[in-house]
Design a protein around this motif. Structure first.
Motif, mmCIF file in Angstrom:
data_model
loop_
_atom_site.group_PDB
_atom_site.id
_atom_site.type_symbol
_atom_site.label_atom_id
_atom_site.label_comp_id
_atom_site.label_asym_id
_atom_site.label_seq_id
_atom_site.Cartn_x
_atom_site.Cartn_y
_atom_site.Cartn_z
ATOM 1 N N LEU A 330 0.986 -1.117 -0.283
ATOM 2 C CA LEU A 330 0.009 0.102 -0.057
ATOM 3 C C LEU A 330 1.063 1.402 0.078
ATOM 4 O O LEU A 330 0.682 2.281 -0.846
ATOM 5 N N ARG A 331 1.849 1.157 0.695
ATOM 6 C CA ARG A 331 2.933 2.130 0.874
ATOM 7 C C ARG A 331 3.595 2.597 -0.707
ATOM 8 O O ARG A 331 3.554 3.519 -1.116
ATOM 9 N N GLU A 332 4.197 1.570 -0.944
ATOM 10 C CA GLU A 332 5.007 1.577 -2.324
ATOM 11 C C GLU A 332 4.279 1.580 -3.473
ATOM 12 O O GLU A 332 4.583 2.273 -4.644
ATOM 13 N N GLY A 380 5.200 10.511 3.016
ATOM 14 C CA GLY A 380 6.546 10.615 3.054
ATOM 15 C C GLY A 380 7.539 10.033 4.278
ATOM 16 O O GLY A 380 6.805 9.357 5.316
ATOM 17 N N HIS A 381 8.491 10.139 4.217
ATOM 18 C CA HIS A 381 9.526 9.677 5.046
ATOM 19 C C HIS A 381 9.860 10.572 6.441
ATOM 20 O O HIS A 381 10.835 11.013 6.533
ATOM 21 N N VAL A 382 8.517 10.671 7.109
ATOM 22 C CA VAL A 382 8.841 11.649 8.150
ATOM 23 C C VAL A 382 9.701 11.520 9.463
ATOM 24 O O VAL A 382 10.135 12.321 9.916
ATOM 25 N N LEU A 387 9.097 15.026 3.308
ATOM 26 C CA LEU A 387 7.554 14.800 2.906
ATOM 27 C C LEU A 387 7.230 14.932 1.439
ATOM 28 O O LEU A 387 8.102 15.812 0.767
ATOM 29 N N HIS A 388 6.521 14.076 0.752
ATOM 30 C CA HIS A 388 6.346 14.125 -0.596
ATOM 31 C C HIS A 388 5.119 14.898 -0.632
ATOM 32 O O HIS A 388 4.057 14.174 -0.267
ATOM 33 N N TYR A 389 5.218 16.190 -1.011
ATOM 34 C CA TYR A 389 3.750 17.081 -0.757
ATOM 35 C C TYR A 389 3.318 17.122 -2.416
ATOM 36 O O TYR A 389 3.780 18.313 -2.961
ATOM 37 N N ALA A 427 14.883 16.743 -0.964
ATOM 38 C CA ALA A 427 15.361 16.021 0.176
ATOM 39 C C ALA A 427 16.040 14.641 -0.320
ATOM 40 O O ALA A 427 17.308 14.323 0.090
ATOM 41 N N GLU A 428 15.586 13.977 -1.434
ATOM 42 C CA GLU A 428 16.255 13.053 -1.634
ATOM 43 C C GLU A 428 16.185 12.620 -3.362
ATOM 44 O O GLU A 428 16.829 11.646 -3.707
ATOM 45 N N HIS A 429 15.347 13.307 -4.122
ATOM 46 C CA HIS A 429 15.511 13.097 -5.230
ATOM 47 C C HIS A 429 16.567 13.909 -6.372
ATOM 48 O O HIS A 429 16.427 13.710 -7.377
ATOM 49 N N GLY A 430 17.311 14.812 -5.769
ATOM 50 C CA GLY A 430 18.332 15.259 -6.486
ATOM 51 C C GLY A 430 17.966 16.781 -7.056
ATOM 52 O O GLY A 430 16.938 17.260 -6.707
HETATM 53 ZN ZN ZN Z 1 10.453 9.098 -1.248
#
Ligand code: ZN
Ligand code: FAD
Ligand code: MLT
Length: 479
Positions: A330-332, A380-382, A387-389, A427-430
């Motif tokens: 569900l998360r992925e 997101g990875h709180v 956050l993925h907003y 945050a993590e996508h570059g």
């Molecule tokens: Zn992510």
């Protein structure tokens, strides 16, 4: 030399199997994963060995041809996509996918940079160890791409980002020099840590051909729970409570709002029966390699404390591996759910944990003020303050036009808010090609100047992924 002479010269180095120039096959390599932009590439080069890569780079430097390294092409910021000048060539590492060695006592794995992340995880698991890097794209992203983006993912709260997992690296500098530092050392204070320059550099400093990654003990016990949150649940305080009570055992603290759950459930054949509270939900996991710990009872105690706090309304503890897998699915599946709903404009922000709630409040108001009917997918990875907003593309709206519109207006307000709270627009996508202007807007001027100098020192002729991350060095502009 004409472009077709260039391609012929690369064929001389790599042979027929190492060069693809059929235009129909080039298109998918030259298009970013979200299909926002298609660049132009003369060919796709597919070296099979480190020596091949070095020869390709030397030839490209001699011919003045730009190179764009590519792994699984799953990244979000266009860093693996060539520009439209027609002067760049993609170098795909997909033929370099060997697992070179697993060393159980050193707890390390040595791999080719083109190895698919899932295959590396599996090789480690076969030796009773864990490669603690996990993300939704793990079936197709490759280690070189994970290094290029310094990928984060779903267990950073315990194990850190890709950067924290790198022990050694093999890479080709833009003049063809081979860096061969494939040692398994945890300690090695001998000058500049050159391998770390490649982590997060998005293919702009050289081509990574191999890496040694740090492994962890393979968990044999896991406790996984789905918490539904009360309306005014304080996320950071809840995380602090969970961290305090679970100590080093916390591996995942993923926040998911009702809208994101609905999108993911809609894209699954049999979604789990967990839902959301008024404040959203949290996927929580503890893991340990020790067979002597009772994680289920620890989880139950933590949950009851969280319920007492008033932040958690309800909790579902996975009773079987199948239930755990279903919660994870569900998360992925959220990114796929967003895609099926027509796509989203993604904002990969992070703020200090203490400001997460403030960001959610201010950003919510900014979205409502911008256009009251916009729908969000926020998750997101709180555990990492990330956050993925995401703003969903309204039905019947052109996705690309909407993306351009939002990125030129509302996105900047959201990034302003993140910046004002001491956060970041990525945050993590570059940064890639799509967010370079944001680095220029929000980045520290001194850091950007240093990045340009590093780029110029590694790659004075701007051969490697020109146009991504930073503009070339212009001495007069940084004085
Ligand atoms: Zn992510
Ligand atoms: P590519 O897209 O091919 O390349 C990425 C960058 O690295 C480019 O700039 C490229 O030039 C450079 N590069 C590639 N190979 C090399 C090399 N050998 N040497 C030097 N530079 C190189 N990301 C996260 O961080 N966390 C997540 O949770 C996450 N979840 C995702 C879920 C889905 C469904 C999808 C589609 C993506 C997700 N991503 C996530 C984004 C993406 O998977 C990561 O950025 C990943 O690390 C990219 O790997 P790749 O092999 O696809 O790299
Ligand atoms: C995730 O965490 O699922 C990704 O980083 C975000 C995305 O794929 O949009």
């Amino acid at each position: 030399m004409s472009p077709s002479d260039h391609v012929q010269a690369f064929r001389g180095v790599l042979g027929g199997a190492g060069v693809v120039d059929d235009p129909q096959r080039l298109a998918s390599y030259a298009t970013d994963q979200r299909q926002l932009f298609t660049g132009s590439t003369l060919a796709v080069l597919k070296p099979a060995t480190t020596k091949h890569v070095a020869e390709v780079v030397r030839l490209a430097a001699r011919l003045g041809v730009g190179l764009v390294p590519q792994g699984g092409n799953t990244s979000y910021c266009g860093g693996a996509t060539p520009d439209d000048s027609g002067r760049q060539i993609i170098v795909s590492l997909e033929r370099m996918d060997t697992i070179r060695e697993v060393d159980p006592l050193s707890m390390s794995i040595s791999v080719d940079a083109g190895a698919i992340l899932k295959n590396v995880q599996d090789a480690a698991a076969a030796a009773g160890l864990l490669l603690p890097l996990s993300l939704g794209a793990e079936g197709s992203c490759r280690i070189g791409g994970n290094i290029g983006t310094n990928a984060g993912g779903l267990s950073v709260v315990r194990y850190g980002m890709t950067r924290d997992l790198i022990l050694g690296i093999e890479a080709i500098l833009p003049d063809g020099t081979i860096i061969s530092d494939m040692r398994k050392l945890r300690k090695n204070n001998t000058g500049y840590d050159v391998k770390q320059c490649f982590v997060g550099s998005e293919g702009t400093l050289g081509i990574v051909t191999g890496a040694v990654l740090r492994l962890a003990p393979l968990p044999t016990r896991r406790a996984t729970a789905w918490l539904t949150l009360a309306k005014d649940a304080a996320l950071a305080e809840l995380l602090a409570l969970v961290r305090r009570e679970s100590g080093e055992l916390l591996t995942t603290f993923e926040f998911i709002t009702a809208q994101s759950i609905a999108l993911a459930a809609g894209a699954m054949a049999t979604p789990p029966s967990v839902g959301s509270g008024p404040g959203g939900a949290v996927l929580l996991e503890f893991a340990s390699s020790s067979r002597h710990l009772d994680l289920d009872s620890l989880m139950e105690s933590v949950i009851s404390e969280a319920v007492e706090s008033g932040w958690v309304e309800d909790a579902y503890l996975a009773q079987s591996l199948a239930q755990r897998a279903s919660m994870w699915e569900l998360r992925e599946t959220i990114p796929e759910g967003e895609k099926r709903s027509g796509g989203s404009v993604k904002h990969d922000i992070s703020v200090p944990l203490s400001s997460i709630q403030r960001f959610l409040d201010v950003a919510g108001e900014q979205v409502r003020n911008y256009r009251a009917d916009l729908e969000l997918s926020v998750y997101g990875h709180v555990g990492d303050g990330n956050l993925h907003y995401n703003i969903l593309v309204p039905h019947g709206t052109d996705r690309i036009e909407f993306t351009r519109l939002i990125e030129g207006s509302l996105s900047l307000r959201l990034y302003d808010t993140a910046a004002a709270l001491g956060g970041t627009f990525s945050a993590e996508h570059g940064v890639g090609r799509f967010k370079r202007h944001l680095l220029e807007k929000y980045g520290d001027a001194g850091c950007i100047a240093a990045m340009r100098r590093i780029k110029a020192a590694f790659d004075p002729a701007d051969i490697m992924n020109a146009g991504a991350v930073v503009r070339p060095f212009e001495p007069e502009s940084i004085r």
